[in-house]
Motif scaffolding. Structure first.
Motif, PDB file in Angstrom:
ATOM      1  N   HIS A 181      -1.340   8.893   5.229  1.00  0.00           N
ATOM      2  CA  HIS A 181      -2.096   9.923   5.938  1.00  0.00           C
ATOM      3  C   HIS A 181      -2.896   9.325   7.105  1.00  0.00           C
ATOM      4  CE1 HIS A 181      -4.381  13.563   6.686  1.00  0.00           C
ATOM      5  NE2 HIS A 181      -5.505  12.875   6.571  1.00  0.00           N
ATOM      6  N   LEU A 196       0.818  -1.209   0.000  1.00  0.00           N
ATOM      7  CA  LEU A 196       0.000   0.000   0.000  1.00  0.00           C
ATOM      8  C   LEU A 196       0.857   1.267   0.000  1.00  0.00           C
ATOM      9  CD1 LEU A 196      -2.811  -1.033   2.524  1.00  0.00           C
ATOM     10  CD2 LEU A 196      -3.008  -0.799   0.040  1.00  0.00           C
ATOM     11  N   SER A 217       1.965   1.922  -3.573  1.00  0.00           N
ATOM     12  CA  SER A 217       0.933   1.835  -4.600  1.00  0.00           C
ATOM     13  C   SER A 217       0.360   3.217  -4.877  1.00  0.00           C
ATOM     14  CB  SER A 217      -0.191   0.899  -4.117  1.00  0.00           C
ATOM     15  OG  SER A 217      -0.903   1.509  -3.045  1.00  0.00           O
ATOM     16  N   SER A 218      -0.655   3.278  -5.707  1.00  0.00           N
ATOM     17  CA  SER A 218      -1.310   4.551  -6.020  1.00  0.00           C
ATOM     18  C   SER A 218      -2.075   5.102  -4.821  1.00  0.00           C
ATOM     19  CB  SER A 218      -2.270   4.360  -7.204  1.00  0.00           C
ATOM     20  OG  SER A 218      -3.222   3.338  -6.915  1.00  0.00           O
ATOM     21  N   TRP A 219      -2.295   4.249  -3.799  1.00  0.00           N
ATOM     22  CA  TRP A 219      -2.983   4.691  -2.574  1.00  0.00           C
ATOM     23  C   TRP A 219      -1.997   5.165  -1.505  1.00  0.00           C
ATOM     24  CZ3 TRP A 219      -4.603  -0.492  -4.174  1.00  0.00           C
ATOM     25  CH2 TRP A 219      -5.774  -0.474  -4.931  1.00  0.00           C
ATOM     26  N   SER A 220      -0.736   5.290  -1.875  1.00  0.00           N
ATOM     27  CA  SER A 220       0.320   5.591  -0.906  1.00  0.00           C
ATOM     28  C   SER A 220       0.015   6.809  -0.037  1.00  0.00           C
ATOM     29  CB  SER A 220       1.649   5.806  -1.637  1.00  0.00           C
ATOM     30  OG  SER A 220       2.651   6.204  -0.730  1.00  0.00           O
ATOM     31  N   GLU A 221      -0.343   7.917  -0.666  1.00  0.00           N
ATOM     32  CA  GLU A 221      -0.557   9.157   0.086  1.00  0.00           C
ATOM     33  C   GLU A 221      -1.694   9.006   1.108  1.00  0.00           C
ATOM     34  OE1 GLU A 221      -1.517  13.886  -0.787  1.00  0.00           O
ATOM     35  OE2 GLU A 221      -0.814  12.592  -2.416  1.00  0.00           O
ATOM     36  N   SER A 222      -2.791   8.403   0.674  1.00  0.00           N
ATOM     37  CA  SER A 222      -3.932   8.210   1.574  1.00  0.00           C
ATOM     38  C   SER A 222      -3.579   7.244   2.706  1.00  0.00           C
ATOM     39  CB  SER A 222      -5.135   7.663   0.798  1.00  0.00           C
ATOM     40  OG  SER A 222      -5.525   8.565  -0.209  1.00  0.00           O
ATOM     41  N   TYR A 223      -2.831   6.195   2.369  1.00  0.00           N
ATOM     42  CA  TYR A 223      -2.463   5.199   3.370  1.00  0.00           C
ATOM     43  C   TYR A 223      -1.553   5.793   4.444  1.00  0.00           C
ATOM     44  CZ  TYR A 223      -0.546   0.907   5.401  1.00  0.00           C
ATOM     45  OH  TYR A 223      -0.170  -0.076   6.270  1.00  0.00           O
TER      46      TYR A 223
END
Length: 383
Positions: free
Chosen positions: A43, A32, A35-41
């Motif tokens: 955060h 994660l 991945s493309s969800w890195s920033e949200s993860y």
């Protein structure tokens, strides 16, 4: 004796399953984070909850419960377990001592006098859940005495890590808060002496002790160990306060707290040149300490203690099996990462250290598993 074996089996089973969950959580977190969800993860873990981030609450709050369980396990070992017989205890004590001193010496040989020498405690730790999880892959071929040796070794190792945290990673002291925390601890010891068995006053006072310890400069997780030794052990039966609390904590720690710690602290962004993180004096010190220092220290000190007749090797074990477990002792993970967060404040140092801990722990697990698999195969062939 039957209840002791039952508690040991519960402990072994929860740690075994917990080890596999930790592996899964680590892989998921790494995926994660890259991945493309890195920033949200990322955060999620850095989001503020009150005055602290969620990651901080996990590391300083929930991990206190983990240390409470470690303290209860150590208490059980001392009173009725492997450590209750001093002669039997000397072998894992010697092994744990070697497994702490040699890795620390290796680390300091590369970092003494530098701004990273504070990381000497990182390769001294063993992750009991991972180590037991890997050993369990060999199934019934593993002698019970080897399981007990690894468990006792890891518990003593954790005690060493706790002492290191308390002594060497306390930077500033606020004496007023520390005195209040220790006064609460003294009050809990008094309750113990008065044979107060109800867990509620211990838990409530433990929370208060944690608050003042958190604001004293001493790491708050030390509260967990102090609380464990204040809780009445009695004769250790199923009605004792210590037994009840330990039984309650096994599953939440193995399946909630440690997985959350893994998810929050292995969210590492790996760039294409991530392998350069391994080429620093402090990361090399961690790698050498876990992968070479740990097995050498555990095996050598065990061997010397037997040869000097300080302790004795169980009849169903040999030095090859001790070597295999010695490599499993190099699986640092949880405790190594935890000490990293205390040893360093620079994010680059923390990230690079985490990468080396993961790589070294993986290699130690593979080597230990192969050595033990070959050892048990050879034993079966010889018989």
């Amino acid at each position: 004796m039957k209840r002791i074996k039952s508690l040991f089996k519960d402990f072994w089973d929860s740690e075994k399953a917990g080890g596999f969950i930790l592996i899964g959580c680590t892989l998921l977190s790494l995926y994660l984070a890259n991945s493309s969800w890195s920033e949200s993860y990322l955060h999620v873990w850095h989001q503020q909850l009150g005055n602290h981030s969620i990651e901080h609450w996990i590391n300083d709050g929930l991990m206190t419960i983990f240390f409470l369980l470690i303290g209860l396990e150590l208490e059980r070992e001392v009173y009725v377990g492997e450590l209750s017989n001093f002669k039997n205890a000397l072998l894992p004590i010697s092994a744990a001592l070697g497994g702490m001193l040699i890795p620390a010496a290796m680390y300091l040989s590369l970092n003494y006098g530098t701004n990273t020498q504070s990381g000497a405690g990182i390769p001294m730790a063993t992750d009991i859940a991972f180590a037991i999880g890997i050993l369990s892959l060999l199934g019934n071929r593993v002698p019970v005495s080897l399981k007990v040796f690894l468990t006792a070794l890891a518990v003593i190792d954790d005690l060493g890590a706790i002492l290191i945290i308390a002594i060497f990673y306390t930077k500033t002291l606020i004496w007023s808060n520390l005195i209040i925390a220790l006064s609460i601890f003294a009050f809990l010891l008094l309750l113990n002496r008065l044979k107060v068995r109800n867990l509620i006053p211990y838990i409530l006072c433990g929370i208060a002790m944690w608050y003042f310890m958190l604001n004293s400069g001493v790491h708050a997780t030390i509260t967990g160990v102090l609380l464990a030794f204040a809780i009445p052990f009695g004769n250790g039966d199923e009605k004792s306060s210590s037994y009840i609390l330990q039984h309650i904590l096994h599953l939440p720690v193995a399946f909630i707290i440690l997985p959350l710690f893994a998810l929050a602290n292995t969210a590492i962004i790996l760039n294409s040149d991530w392998h350069y993180a391994l080429n620093h004096s402090y990361t090399l010190g961690i790698g050498l300490g876990l992968l070479i220092g740990k097995p050498i220290g555990i095996w050598l000190f065990s061997f010397l203690s037997v040869k000097l007749k300080i302790s004795q090797l169980p009849e169903d074990l040999n030095w090859k099996s001790i070597l295999g477990v010695s490599f499993l002792g190099g699986i640092g993970f949880t405790m190594s990462i935890f000490i990293t967060l205390l040893a360093f404040s620079d994010e680059e140092h923390i990230t690079n250290s985490k990468i080396m801990i993961l790589v070294s722990s993986l290699l130690a697990a593979i080597i230990g598993l192969l050595v033990l698999k070959f050892t048990f195969k050879s034993n079966k062939t010889n018989t």
